[in-house]
Design a protein around this motif. Structure first.
Motif, PDB file in Angstrom:
ATOM      1  N   PHE A  33      -8.704   2.752  -8.073  1.00  0.00           N
ATOM      2  CA  PHE A  33      -7.388   3.354  -8.270  1.00  0.00           C
ATOM      3  C   PHE A  33      -6.302   2.469  -7.636  1.00  0.00           C
ATOM      4  O   PHE A  33      -5.268   2.175  -8.247  1.00  0.00           O
ATOM      5  N   LEU A  34      -6.557   2.031  -6.385  1.00  0.00           N
ATOM      6  CA  LEU A  34      -5.599   1.163  -5.693  1.00  0.00           C
ATOM      7  C   LEU A  34      -5.424  -0.153  -6.441  1.00  0.00           C
ATOM      8  O   LEU A  34      -4.311  -0.693  -6.531  1.00  0.00           O
ATOM      9  N   ALA A  35      -6.535  -0.687  -6.985  1.00  0.00           N
ATOM     10  CA  ALA A  35      -6.448  -1.962  -7.706  1.00  0.00           C
ATOM     11  C   ALA A  35      -5.571  -1.835  -8.946  1.00  0.00           C
ATOM     12  O   ALA A  35      -4.751  -2.720  -9.231  1.00  0.00           O
ATOM     13  N   GLU A  36      -5.721  -0.728  -9.680  1.00  0.00           N
ATOM     14  CA  GLU A  36      -4.911  -0.564 -10.894  1.00  0.00           C
ATOM     15  C   GLU A  36      -3.422  -0.516 -10.570  1.00  0.00           C
ATOM     16  O   GLU A  36      -2.610  -1.213 -11.188  1.00  0.00           O
ATOM     17  N   TYR A  37      -3.059   0.296  -9.577  1.00  0.00           N
ATOM     18  CA  TYR A  37      -1.633   0.418  -9.247  1.00  0.00           C
ATOM     19  C   TYR A  37      -1.121  -0.830  -8.526  1.00  0.00           C
ATOM     20  O   TYR A  37       0.044  -1.213  -8.687  1.00  0.00           O
ATOM     21  N   GLY A  38      -1.986  -1.477  -7.731  1.00  0.00           N
ATOM     22  CA  GLY A  38      -1.580  -2.740  -7.111  1.00  0.00           C
ATOM     23  C   GLY A  38      -1.301  -3.800  -8.166  1.00  0.00           C
ATOM     24  O   GLY A  38      -0.333  -4.564  -8.052  1.00  0.00           O
ATOM     25  N   LEU A  69       0.824  -1.214   0.000  1.00  0.00           N
ATOM     26  CA  LEU A  69       0.000   0.000   0.000  1.00  0.00           C
ATOM     27  C   LEU A  69       0.862   1.270   0.000  1.00  0.00           C
ATOM     28  O   LEU A  69       0.521   2.263  -0.654  1.00  0.00           O
ATOM     29  N   ILE A  70       1.980   1.232   0.709  1.00  0.00           N
ATOM     30  CA  ILE A  70       2.890   2.394   0.676  1.00  0.00           C
ATOM     31  C   ILE A  70       3.459   2.572  -0.728  1.00  0.00           C
ATOM     32  O   ILE A  70       3.543   3.685  -1.257  1.00  0.00           O
ATOM     33  N   HIS A  71       3.819   1.449  -1.359  1.00  0.00           N
ATOM     34  CA  HIS A  71       4.334   1.541  -2.730  1.00  0.00           C
ATOM     35  C   HIS A  71       3.259   2.042  -3.698  1.00  0.00           C
ATOM     36  O   HIS A  71       3.559   2.814  -4.614  1.00  0.00           O
ATOM     37  N   VAL A  72       2.010   1.607  -3.512  1.00  0.00           N
ATOM     38  CA  VAL A  72       0.926   2.088  -4.375  1.00  0.00           C
ATOM     39  C   VAL A  72       0.786   3.604  -4.238  1.00  0.00           C
ATOM     40  O   VAL A  72       0.694   4.337  -5.232  1.00  0.00           O
ATOM     41  N   ALA A  73       0.786   4.091  -2.984  1.00  0.00           N
ATOM     42  CA  ALA A  73       0.617   5.530  -2.754  1.00  0.00           C
ATOM     43  C   ALA A  73       1.738   6.319  -3.419  1.00  0.00           C
ATOM     44  O   ALA A  73       1.480   7.308  -4.132  1.00  0.00           O
ATOM     45  N   TYR A  74       2.969   5.871  -3.211  1.00  0.00           N
ATOM     46  CA  TYR A  74       4.082   6.663  -3.739  1.00  0.00           C
ATOM     47  C   TYR A  74       4.373   6.366  -5.215  1.00  0.00           C
ATOM     48  O   TYR A  74       5.080   7.133  -5.865  1.00  0.00           O
ATOM     49  N   LEU A  75       3.790   5.271  -5.738  1.00  0.00           N
ATOM     50  CA  LEU A  75       3.881   5.050  -7.186  1.00  0.00           C
ATOM     51  C   LEU A  75       3.082   6.122  -7.929  1.00  0.00           C
ATOM     52  O   LEU A  75       3.488   6.572  -9.009  1.00  0.00           O
ATOM     53  N   THR A  76       1.948   6.550  -7.343  1.00  0.00           N
ATOM     54  CA  THR A  76       1.175   7.619  -7.984  1.00  0.00           C
ATOM     55  C   THR A  76       1.983   8.916  -8.032  1.00  0.00           C
ATOM     56  O   THR A  76       1.963   9.636  -9.030  1.00  0.00           O
ATOM     57  N   LEU A  77       2.715   9.201  -6.934  1.00  0.00           N
ATOM     58  CA  LEU A  77       3.551  10.408  -6.928  1.00  0.00           C
ATOM     59  C   LEU A  77       4.704  10.261  -7.923  1.00  0.00           C
ATOM     60  O   LEU A  77       5.008  11.197  -8.683  1.00  0.00           O
ATOM     61  N   ALA A  78       5.335   9.070  -7.950  1.00  0.00           N
ATOM     62  CA  ALA A  78       6.446   8.851  -8.884  1.00  0.00           C
ATOM     63  C   ALA A  78       5.975   9.018 -10.327  1.00  0.00           C
ATOM     64  O   ALA A  78       6.674   9.621 -11.151  1.00  0.00           O
ATOM     65  N   GLU A  79       4.784   8.511 -10.617  1.00  0.00           N
ATOM     66  CA  GLU A  79       4.270   8.630 -11.981  1.00  0.00           C
ATOM     67  C   GLU A  79       4.057  10.097 -12.362  1.00  0.00           C
ATOM     68  O   GLU A  79       4.439  10.527 -13.446  1.00  0.00           O
ATOM     69  N   ARG A  80       3.468  10.865 -11.445  1.00  0.00           N
ATOM     70  CA  ARG A  80       3.216  12.274 -11.750  1.00  0.00           C
ATOM     71  C   ARG A  80       4.529  13.042 -11.896  1.00  0.00           C
ATOM     72  O   ARG A  80       4.652  13.936 -12.744  1.00  0.00           O
ATOM     73  N   LYS A  81       5.515  12.688 -11.078  1.00  0.00           N
ATOM     74  CA  LYS A  81       6.816  13.367 -11.172  1.00  0.00           C
ATOM     75  C   LYS A  81       7.524  13.024 -12.486  1.00  0.00           C
ATOM     76  O   LYS A  81       8.028  13.909 -13.189  1.00  0.00           O
ATOM     77  N   VAL A  82       7.562  11.723 -12.826  1.00  0.00           N
ATOM     78  CA  VAL A  82       8.276  11.304 -14.036  1.00  0.00           C
ATOM     79  C   VAL A  82       7.606  11.899 -15.277  1.00  0.00           C
ATOM     80  O   VAL A  82       8.277  12.414 -16.181  1.00  0.00           O
ATOM     81  N   LEU A  83       6.269  11.847 -15.323  1.00  0.00           N
ATOM     82  CA  LEU A  83       5.557  12.403 -16.475  1.00  0.00           C
ATOM     83  C   LEU A  83       5.789  13.909 -16.577  1.00  0.00           C
ATOM     84  O   LEU A  83       5.949  14.450 -17.678  1.00  0.00           O
ATOM     85  N   SER A  84       5.804  14.590 -15.428  1.00  0.00           N
ATOM     86  CA  SER A  84       6.029  16.045 -15.473  1.00  0.00           C
ATOM     87  C   SER A  84       7.445  16.361 -15.947  1.00  0.00           C
ATOM     88  O   SER A  84       7.649  17.306 -16.715  1.00  0.00           O
TER      89      SER A  84
END
Length: 343
Positions: free
Chosen positions: A251-256, A22-37
């Motif tokens: 959302f959690l299911a997709e990133y999980g 769950l921690i990885h899911v949460a911070y994967l969303t941040l990593a994705e937004r950072k990398v895309l930006s």
């Protein structure tokens, strides 16, 4: 170890695994937004916490406090259960993922680096991936919305098409390993990267790895295969009518699922927790395991920022006329190579 001790070990292991995921899911969303930006020459989230590091927590609180709306005419029971049906298979799949070898002893209790070692681990994961698709299909149907229904139907057809290719891309490795246990498959790849099934003789499964990766992108509804939620055509597809925590579950299911398919690729094709060279064995196995998983997750984000979305007819044509023949050819060639190698 006593019965109570075994229960404590199992519960603690489940807690650690679920918490880590769950921690990885949460911070994967941040990593994705950072990398895309960064790919688009932007800064990305910067306001919440130092350099935006607390943005996932703010997003979670926002979704928790949002009004939970159920559309009129929706089937309320199925509308509520569908996100849960998507999320649970994505989480319990991690029960058979091994991220290391050996045992660790703490306070007189022995912990292993996985929850359980099923001798049908691969079949277990394939079955769960099929169940998760029902959540999307039922969510689309129960919403009483044309956009949602069309998104759910697209997802069902997509999953059926690409799950065949995904499952059969693993058969070559199973023929060489002679086991469905993910722990045994990982242990068989020790001794350097030339023993990893993606590169190992008698027939390297590098083609199967490529086919598996393409199928995994389609299975997780990610660009360029995100037709079930194509914003320009279907608003948000199967979760158009969802809000609040129900939306968060999808959302959690997709990133999980993204993390889960990356873990499977790491274990089956790239040696799991093993180092690429024997002289690097002093580095803990969990480090190698995470590095390989992070590389796959970066690939998911990279292609989202790079490739355009396919048309639906292109998606289905590619699945049935390109992917299926290639995985069948891979199985045939691997079977012949394995037969002559063993004899």
């Amino acid at each position: 170890m006593s019965g109570v001790g075994q229960i404590v070990v199992i519960l603690l292991t489940i807690g650690v695994v679920m918490g880590t995921v769950l921690i990885h899911v949460a911070y994967l969303t941040l990593a994705e937004r950072k990398v895309l930006s960064w790919m688009q020459d932007r800064m990305g989230p910067m306001e919440v916490g130092p350099r935006g590091l607390l943005q996932p927590i703010a997003d979670g609180i926002k979704l928790l406090l949002k009004e939970d709306i159920v559309p009129s005419g929706a089937n309320k029971i199925i509308f509520t259960l569908a996100p849960i049906l998507s999320l649970i298979p994505a989480l319990i799949g991690f029960a058979v993922i091994p991220w290391g070898d050996g045992k660790v002893e703490l306070f007189g209790l022995e912990f292993r680096p996985f929850i359980t070692d099923l001798n049908i681990g691969i079949l277990y994961l394939l079955a769960l991936s099929s169940v998760g698709a029902y959540g999307i299909l039922l969510g689309g149907w129960a919403s009483n919305s044309k956009y949602s229904l069309l998104g759910g139907l697209r997802s069902a057809a997509q999953v059926i098409s690409y799950e065949l290719a995904l499952g059969m891309s693993l058969v070559g490795v199973l023929l060489m390993a002679g086991s469905l246990s993910l722990v045994k498959i990982s242990q068989a790849q020790a001794g350097g990267f030339w023993h990893w099934y993606a590169f190992a003789l008698p027939f390297p499964q590098i083609v199967a790895l490529v086919l598996y990766t393409i199928s995994a992108v389609a299975e997780t509804n990610r660009l360029p295969f995100d037709l079930p939620e194509a914003e320009s055509e279907l608003v948000a597809g199967f979760f158009t009518e969802y809000s609040g925590m129900r939306f968060a579950f999808f959302f959690l299911a997709e990133y999980g699922n993204m993390i889960l398919v990356s873990c499977i690729a790491t274990v089956v094709f790239l040696g799991g927790w093993h180092a690429p060279f024997p002289f690097l064995d002093f580095v803990p196995g969990i480090v190698w395991f995470l590095l390989k998983v992070y590389a796959f997750l970066f690939f998911f984000i990279w292609i989202r920022g790079t490739l355009p979305r396919l048309r639906y007819d292109q998606l289905m044509t590619f699945g049935w006329k390109v992917m299926i023949p290639l995985v069948l050819a891979n199985i045939l060639i691997t079977s012949i190579a394995a037969y002559f190698w063993m004899n």
